[in-house]
Design an enzyme around this catalytic site. Sequence first.
Site, PDB file in Angstrom:
ATOM      1  N   LYS A 229       0.825  -1.215   0.000  1.00  0.00           N
ATOM      2  CA  LYS A 229       0.000   0.000   0.000  1.00  0.00           C
ATOM      3  C   LYS A 229       0.858   1.264   0.000  1.00  0.00           C
ATOM      4  O   LYS A 229       0.654   2.157  -0.806  1.00  0.00           O
ATOM      5  CB  LYS A 229      -0.932   0.033   1.233  1.00  0.00           C
ATOM      6  CG  LYS A 229      -1.860  -1.157   1.359  1.00  0.00           C
ATOM      7  CD  LYS A 229      -2.769  -1.012   2.571  1.00  0.00           C
ATOM      8  CE  LYS A 229      -2.033  -0.993   3.903  1.00  0.00           C
ATOM      9  NZ  LYS A 229      -1.310  -2.234   4.224  1.00  0.00           N
TER      10      LYS A 229
ATOM     11  N   ARG B 298      -9.325   1.346   9.591  1.00  0.00           N
ATOM     12  CA  ARG B 298      -8.869  -0.017   9.853  1.00  0.00           C
ATOM     13  C   ARG B 298      -9.893  -0.828  10.630  1.00  0.00           C
ATOM     14  O   ARG B 298      -9.638  -1.983  10.955  1.00  0.00           O
ATOM     15  CB  ARG B 298      -7.569   0.033  10.640  1.00  0.00           C
ATOM     16  CG  ARG B 298      -6.367  -0.579   9.920  1.00  0.00           C
ATOM     17  CD  ARG B 298      -5.199  -0.457  10.877  1.00  0.00           C
ATOM     18  NE  ARG B 298      -4.024  -1.159  10.516  1.00  0.00           N
ATOM     19  CZ  ARG B 298      -3.017  -0.648   9.809  1.00  0.00           C
ATOM     20  NH1 ARG B 298      -3.115   0.544   9.281  1.00  0.00           N
ATOM     21  NH2 ARG B 298      -1.928  -1.354   9.617  1.00  0.00           N
TER      22      ARG B 298
ATOM     23  N   ARG C  96      11.347  -5.961   4.583  1.00  0.00           N
ATOM     24  CA  ARG C  96      11.103  -4.501   4.526  1.00  0.00           C
ATOM     25  C   ARG C  96      12.110  -3.748   5.395  1.00  0.00           C
ATOM     26  O   ARG C  96      12.465  -4.187   6.481  1.00  0.00           O
ATOM     27  CB  ARG C  96       9.690  -4.177   5.025  1.00  0.00           C
ATOM     28  CG  ARG C  96       9.457  -2.665   5.195  1.00  0.00           C
ATOM     29  CD  ARG C  96       8.004  -2.283   5.206  1.00  0.00           C
ATOM     30  NE  ARG C  96       7.239  -2.922   6.262  1.00  0.00           N
ATOM     31  CZ  ARG C  96       5.895  -2.896   6.305  1.00  0.00           C
ATOM     32  NH1 ARG C  96       5.205  -2.263   5.376  1.00  0.00           N
ATOM     33  NH2 ARG C  96       5.261  -3.511   7.285  1.00  0.00           N
TER      34      ARG C  96
ATOM     35  N   ARG D  96      11.607  -2.079  10.992  1.00  0.00           N
ATOM     36  CA  ARG D  96      10.595  -1.672  11.963  1.00  0.00           C
ATOM     37  C   ARG D  96      10.527  -2.714  13.070  1.00  0.00           C
ATOM     38  O   ARG D  96      10.533  -3.905  12.776  1.00  0.00           O
ATOM     39  CB  ARG D  96       9.228  -1.573  11.268  1.00  0.00           C
ATOM     40  CG  ARG D  96       9.021  -0.276  10.524  1.00  0.00           C
ATOM     41  CD  ARG D  96       7.798  -0.284   9.622  1.00  0.00           C
ATOM     42  NE  ARG D  96       6.580  -0.817  10.215  1.00  0.00           N
ATOM     43  CZ  ARG D  96       5.396  -0.833   9.594  1.00  0.00           C
ATOM     44  NH1 ARG D  96       5.279  -0.323   8.374  1.00  0.00           N
ATOM     45  NH2 ARG D  96       4.335  -1.341  10.177  1.00  0.00           N
TER      46      ARG D  96
ATOM     47  N   ARG E 118      -0.412  -9.106  13.503  1.00  0.00           N
ATOM     48  CA  ARG E 118      -1.002  -8.062  12.654  1.00  0.00           C
ATOM     49  C   ARG E 118      -1.906  -8.663  11.587  1.00  0.00           C
ATOM     50  O   ARG E 118      -2.953  -8.100  11.255  1.00  0.00           O
ATOM     51  CB  ARG E 118       0.103  -7.204  12.027  1.00  0.00           C
ATOM     52  CG  ARG E 118       0.676  -6.212  13.043  1.00  0.00           C
ATOM     53  CD  ARG E 118       2.058  -5.739  12.678  1.00  0.00           C
ATOM     54  NE  ARG E 118       2.101  -5.080  11.398  1.00  0.00           N
ATOM     55  CZ  ARG E 118       3.205  -4.994  10.649  1.00  0.00           C
ATOM     56  NH1 ARG E 118       4.341  -5.540  11.053  1.00  0.00           N
ATOM     57  NH2 ARG E 118       3.157  -4.372   9.517  1.00  0.00           N
TER      58      ARG E 118
HETATM   59  P1  ADP Z   1       1.396  -1.772   7.571  1.00  0.00           P
HETATM   60  O1  ADP Z   1       2.222  -0.901   6.655  1.00  0.00           O
HETATM   61  O2  ADP Z   1       2.120  -3.014   7.927  1.00  0.00           O
HETATM   62  O3  ADP Z   1       0.029  -2.019   7.023  1.00  0.00           O
HETATM   63  P2  ADP Z   1       1.008   0.575   9.189  1.00  0.00           P
HETATM   64  O4  ADP Z   1       2.276   1.310   9.019  1.00  0.00           O
HETATM   65  O5  ADP Z   1      -0.162   1.026   8.399  1.00  0.00           O
HETATM   66  O6  ADP Z   1       1.250  -0.978   8.940  1.00  0.00           O
HETATM   67  O7  ADP Z   1       0.597   0.575  10.715  1.00  0.00           O
HETATM   68  C1  ADP Z   1       1.499   0.241  11.735  1.00  0.00           C
HETATM   69  C2  ADP Z   1       0.763   0.204  13.065  1.00  0.00           C
HETATM   70  O8  ADP Z   1       0.214   1.495  13.366  1.00  0.00           O
HETATM   71  C3  ADP Z   1      -0.435  -0.737  13.137  1.00  0.00           C
HETATM   72  O9  ADP Z   1      -0.050  -2.077  13.414  1.00  0.00           O
HETATM   73  C4  ADP Z   1      -1.231  -0.116  14.283  1.00  0.00           C
HETATM   74  O10 ADP Z   1      -0.656  -0.412  15.539  1.00  0.00           O
HETATM   75  C5  ADP Z   1      -1.024   1.370  14.037  1.00  0.00           C
HETATM   76  N1  ADP Z   1      -2.085   1.930  13.161  1.00  0.00           N
HETATM   77  C6  ADP Z   1      -1.907   2.497  11.934  1.00  0.00           C
HETATM   78  N2  ADP Z   1      -3.079   2.898  11.425  1.00  0.00           N
HETATM   79  C7  ADP Z   1      -4.034   2.577  12.341  1.00  0.00           C
HETATM   80  C8  ADP Z   1      -5.447   2.703  12.392  1.00  0.00           C
HETATM   81  N3  ADP Z   1      -6.135   3.244  11.383  1.00  0.00           N
HETATM   82  N4  ADP Z   1      -6.101   2.251  13.504  1.00  0.00           N
HETATM   83  C9  ADP Z   1      -5.432   1.721  14.533  1.00  0.00           C
HETATM   84  N5  ADP Z   1      -4.100   1.550  14.539  1.00  0.00           N
HETATM   85  C10 ADP Z   1      -3.394   1.967  13.460  1.00  0.00           C
HETATM   86  P1  ADP Z   2       2.194  -1.816   3.205  1.00  0.00           P
HETATM   87  O1  ADP Z   2       2.213  -0.310   3.186  1.00  0.00           O
HETATM   88  O2  ADP Z   2       0.965  -2.379   2.569  1.00  0.00           O
HETATM   89  O3  ADP Z   2       2.438  -2.377   4.556  1.00  0.00           O
HETATM   90  P2  ADP Z   2       4.773  -1.623   1.811  1.00  0.00           P
HETATM   91  O4  ADP Z   2       4.503  -0.680   0.696  1.00  0.00           O
HETATM   92  O5  ADP Z   2       5.526  -1.110   2.978  1.00  0.00           O
HETATM   93  O6  ADP Z   2       3.383  -2.328   2.281  1.00  0.00           O
HETATM   94  O7  ADP Z   2       5.515  -2.914   1.198  1.00  0.00           O
HETATM   95  C1  ADP Z   2       5.964  -3.949   2.038  1.00  0.00           C
HETATM   96  C2  ADP Z   2       7.373  -4.353   1.592  1.00  0.00           C
HETATM   97  O8  ADP Z   2       7.301  -4.989   0.309  1.00  0.00           O
HETATM   98  C3  ADP Z   2       8.346  -3.189   1.427  1.00  0.00           C
HETATM   99  O9  ADP Z   2       9.638  -3.627   1.783  1.00  0.00           O
HETATM  100  C4  ADP Z   2       8.294  -2.870  -0.077  1.00  0.00           C
HETATM  101  O10 ADP Z   2       9.521  -2.337  -0.554  1.00  0.00           O
HETATM  102  C5  ADP Z   2       8.038  -4.246  -0.665  1.00  0.00           C
HETATM  103  N1  ADP Z   2       7.181  -4.227  -1.851  1.00  0.00           N
HETATM  104  C6  ADP Z   2       6.144  -3.418  -2.124  1.00  0.00           C
HETATM  105  N2  ADP Z   2       5.574  -3.728  -3.303  1.00  0.00           N
HETATM  106  C7  ADP Z   2       6.288  -4.777  -3.808  1.00  0.00           C
HETATM  107  C8  ADP Z   2       6.207  -5.571  -5.022  1.00  0.00           C
HETATM  108  N3  ADP Z   2       5.256  -5.324  -5.933  1.00  0.00           N
HETATM  109  N4  ADP Z   2       7.097  -6.572  -5.183  1.00  0.00           N
HETATM  110  C9  ADP Z   2       8.041  -6.822  -4.243  1.00  0.00           C
HETATM  111  N5  ADP Z   2       8.182  -6.124  -3.104  1.00  0.00           N
HETATM  112  C10 ADP Z   2       7.312  -5.110  -2.881  1.00  0.00           C
END
Ligand code: ADP
Ligand code: ADP
Length: 218
Positions: free
Chosen positions: A13, A88, A127, A160, A171
């Site tokens: 995302k 979320r 990541r 992270r 998660r």
């Molecule tokens: P990911 O990239 O793995 O989807 P995020 O960076 O979006 O994770 O979120 C990291 C953490 O921040 C979540 O596991 C949660 O603890 C918190 N968080 C982010 N957005 C929300 C939300 N909309 N509601 C509740 N917690 C959130």
């Molecule tokens: P999210 O925001 O949904 O948690 P991220 O954008 O942080 O996901 O992506 C998760 C990990 O996967 C990061 O290390 C990113 O560089 C990698 N990644 C994202 N898109 C791709 C893809 N299409 N193929 C391979 N790796 C990817």
Amino acid sequence: MQLLIFGPPGAGKGTQAVRIAQAMEIPHVSTGDLFRANMRDGTELGKKAQEYVTGGELVPNEIVIAMALDRIGQADCQKGFLLDGFPRDVEQAEQLEKWLLERGKNITAVLSVELDDETIIQRIISRRVCRSCGATYNVSAQPPKVENVCDQCGGPVVQRPDDQREVIENRLSVYKKQTAPVEEFYRKRGVLKTISGDGDMDSVFGRIQEVLSDFERS
Ligand code: ADP
Ligand code: ADP
Ligand code: ZN
């Protein structure tokens, strides 16, 4: 244009959101990034969020909803925004809808990025993020040019704390229980667009552009 990018953790995302925001000239609002910046800076908000983020639990709604709505209420979001990581759960989706409605706005489209658990876990394990600016990297798919140094700002590129296997599994289960129902919420409203998150970043972005261009034509 009020866009949402939705999907499980690690689906890509944030990676796609950066590209979409640039192409559409709207701010990328990531609640995860907002929490990480606040934790890094040791703010009150960061202290409140810390234990939840570290354990892979959702931060309570009274904290996250206020933070998200405050952010999209700022001047740069007037012409539109791309929300990433919010809403979320259904309560967040309802509060967002109410807030938008009060301002004569609605959600234009929800881009729902789909990916299998196996690939998700692999992507999250590899990541890395910049501690200074939040830029995202991947040791296999997208490493920084200089090891552990951010291409954008020269900051330190780290893992992270919540990108460890046990936390990732939690998660994913939180996602399935609390977040997945949000998809149905938007399907009912006719704004859901599903996109396969499989394949390389350019292919995924191509699919997103296709959806967005269809959408602009109609
Ligand atoms: P990911 O990239 O793995 O989807 P995020 O960076 O979006 O994770 O979120 C990291 C953490 O921040 C979540 O596991 C949660 O603890 C918190 N968080 C982010 N957005 C929300 C939300 N909309 N509601 C509740 N917690 C959130
Ligand atoms: P999210 O925001 O949904 O948690 P991220 O954008 O942080 O996901 O992506 C998760 C990990 O996967 C990061 O290390 C990113 O560089 C990698 N990644 C994202 N898109 C791709 C893809 N299409 N193929 C391979 N790796 C990817
Ligand atoms: Zn950086």
